[in-house]
Design an enzyme around this catalytic site. Structure first.
Site, short mmCIF file in Angstrom:
data_model
loop_
_atom_site.label_atom_id
_atom_site.label_comp_id
_atom_site.label_asym_id
_atom_site.label_seq_id
_atom_site.Cartn_x
_atom_site.Cartn_y
_atom_site.Cartn_z
N HIS A 242 0.90 -1.27 0.02
CA HIS A 242 0.07 -0.07 0.06
C HIS A 242 0.70 1.46 0.01
O HIS A 242 0.62 2.19 -0.79
CB HIS A 242 -0.80 0.04 1.09
N GLU A 243 1.78 1.47 0.93
CA GLU A 243 2.78 2.49 0.84
C GLU A 243 3.68 2.68 -0.34
O GLU A 243 3.73 3.83 -0.63
CB GLU A 243 3.77 2.50 2.24
N HIS B 5 1.62 4.39 -2.88
CA HIS B 5 1.75 5.90 -2.79
C HIS B 5 2.82 6.60 -3.50
O HIS B 5 2.72 7.54 -4.27
CB HIS B 5 1.87 6.32 -1.27
N GLU C 18 -5.79 7.10 -1.09
CA GLU C 18 -5.94 5.82 -0.46
C GLU C 18 -6.71 4.61 -1.02
O GLU C 18 -6.12 3.49 -1.39
CB GLU C 18 -6.68 6.04 0.94
N ASP D 267 -4.65 1.09 -2.00
CA ASP D 267 -5.09 -0.12 -1.66
C ASP D 267 -5.13 -0.88 -3.06
O ASP D 267 -4.97 -2.29 -2.93
CB ASP D 267 -6.48 0.18 -1.25
ZN LIG Z 1 -2.10 5.18 2.50
#
Ligand SMILES: [Zn+2]
Length: 415
Positions: A272-273, A276, A350, A354
């Protein structure tokens, strides 16, 4: 007139917060909602209910006196009075405003200490989150004061110097300066600022590192850029975040996160990170905030020498620092709106991160990780939609779970 507008803005925004906070509280039901029955046990849910009610009461105790004191100071011309007092110390065009801002900063920060103390050592303690010692609490305070004096001094000092030398033409130069400054802070925050408060260590050799290794290789994210932070020094809450740009980019995992999650879940959080980063969220956010700052500085340049601002706050002569404060208060509705826009942008990001994690790794462990994370941190599972719209940088858990499931289903039923 200006003072009335300022007071009106403060009161209206305070009442709006009150209404949203109340709606949000009312939305939080005592019974575990049907849609969470598969994920959570009733006991944990009851605890999160208590936690939110306690925090709500606490925020009430803090916010009302805060508003009353602020209004009394504005109404009684307290800021103008302070300006008059400090003029006896210095009338230097940069020194006086800097001194003025420091006095206000320290006064309001010291006012907040009993509340912070109570929140940390009573509320967080009661719910089993607090790991901070009074010693760490005060050392943190002193470090953050020094940091504010130095970094705040550099930023505000530069602003004041440019205003003093260039008048209303200051804004474009300060915009360039502040843009470079925030770029620098974005790049080096984890390398320079974070270590002042926490210990960052590279991922240790072992099972977790091995589990992460193959994923990191697959998406070509260097393992050396994955760090572990000792969040447990202060709180049992867990988290992970991405920070930095270019070679300084870092995914930071809390030691508390590593402790409480399965390896697969940790890889999913990491994915997930990394999402980003791959989706360029940091750089986009930086560009948007630079543009916003430019617009704000331009508007500020139209009012910075407006003597009526100083007089409205009780000053007897034109003072740049009083004008800045009046401007800040008058600008706050605009920054609230911009904040909402940023939150919309952030919630979209977000979902994207995801999705990235689900596509490059797997959806199920990500869902597990999110559920565990929300349960451990006693997060509010049923925030009011308006409260989310105004304040949430992350979508509520249920929306994220649904979105991740939808990605999984698409893969199972192509076309
Ligand atoms: Zn996040």
């Amino acid at each position: 007139m200006i003072l009335w507008v300022i007071i009106g803005i403060l009161v209206i925004s305070f009442l709006m917060d009150q209404v949203l906070g109340f709606l949000n509280l009312r939305n939080h039901k005592r019974e575990l909602p049907e849609e969470f029955k598969d994920y959570l046990d009733a006991e944990k849910y009851a605890k999160s209910y208590d936690y939110h009610h306690t925090n709500y009461k606490f925020s009430q105790i803090k916010s009302w006196p805060g508003l009353v004191i602020l209004l009394a100071i504005l109404w009684g011309g307290g800021l103008g009075w302070l300006d008059g007092q400090l003029r006896a110390v210095t009338e230097h065009p940069v020194g006086l405003p800097l001194l003025f801002f420091w006095v206000i900063f320290f006064a309001s920060d010291i006012f907040g200490i009993p509340f912070e103390w109570y929140h940390t050592f009573v509320i967080e303690e009661k719910f089993g989150f607090n790991k901070t010692t009074p010693k760490t609490f005060f050392i943190d305070k002193i470090k953050s004061w020094l940091l504010t004096i130095v970094l705040g001094g550099i930023v505000v000092g530069t602003l004041l110097l440019l205003i003093d030398k260039l008048g209303s033409g200051f804004w474009i130069w300060f915009w360039i300066f502040i843009s470079l400054f925030s770029l620098f802070m974005n790049v080096f925050a984890t390398t320079l600022i974070l270590p002042i408060f926490n210990k960052l260590t590279p991922l240790e050799n072992g099972d977790l590192r091995q589990a992460i290794e193959s994923y990191a290789e697959k998406v070509s994210f260097p393992l050396t850029n994955i760090m572990v932070i000792d969040g447990s020094k202060r709180s049992a809450k867990s988290n992970a975040f991405f920070s930095g740009l270019g070679k300084q980019k870092k995914v930071v995992l809390y030691d508390t996160l590593i402790e409480n999650h399965q390896q697969e879940e940790l890889v999913a959080v990491l994915a997930h990170e990394v999402g980003h980063y791959k989706k360029k969220h940091i750089i986009q956010g930086l560009i948007i905030s630079i543009l916003q700052t430019g617009v704000m500085l331009f508007i500020l340049s139209l009012f910075i020498q407006n003597e009526s601002f100083s007089l409205a706050l009780g000053g007897s002569v034109n003072a740049v620092h009083l004008n800045l404060i009046a401007f800040g208060l008058l600008y706050s509705p605009i920054s609230t709106v911009l904040g909402i826009v940023m939150n919309i942008f952030s919630r979209k990001n977000e979902f994207e991160a995801d999705r990235y994690a689900a596509e490059t790794f797997a959806g199920e462990p990500l869902k597990e990780a999110l559920i565990q994370l929300h349960a451990d941190n006693l997060s509010n599972l049923t925030p009011h939609p308006w409260y989310v719209f105004m304040n949430y940088s992350h979508p509520p858990l249920i929306q994220r779970l649904k979105a991740i499931s939808a990605i999984g289903n698409q893969e199972l039923n192509p076309g």
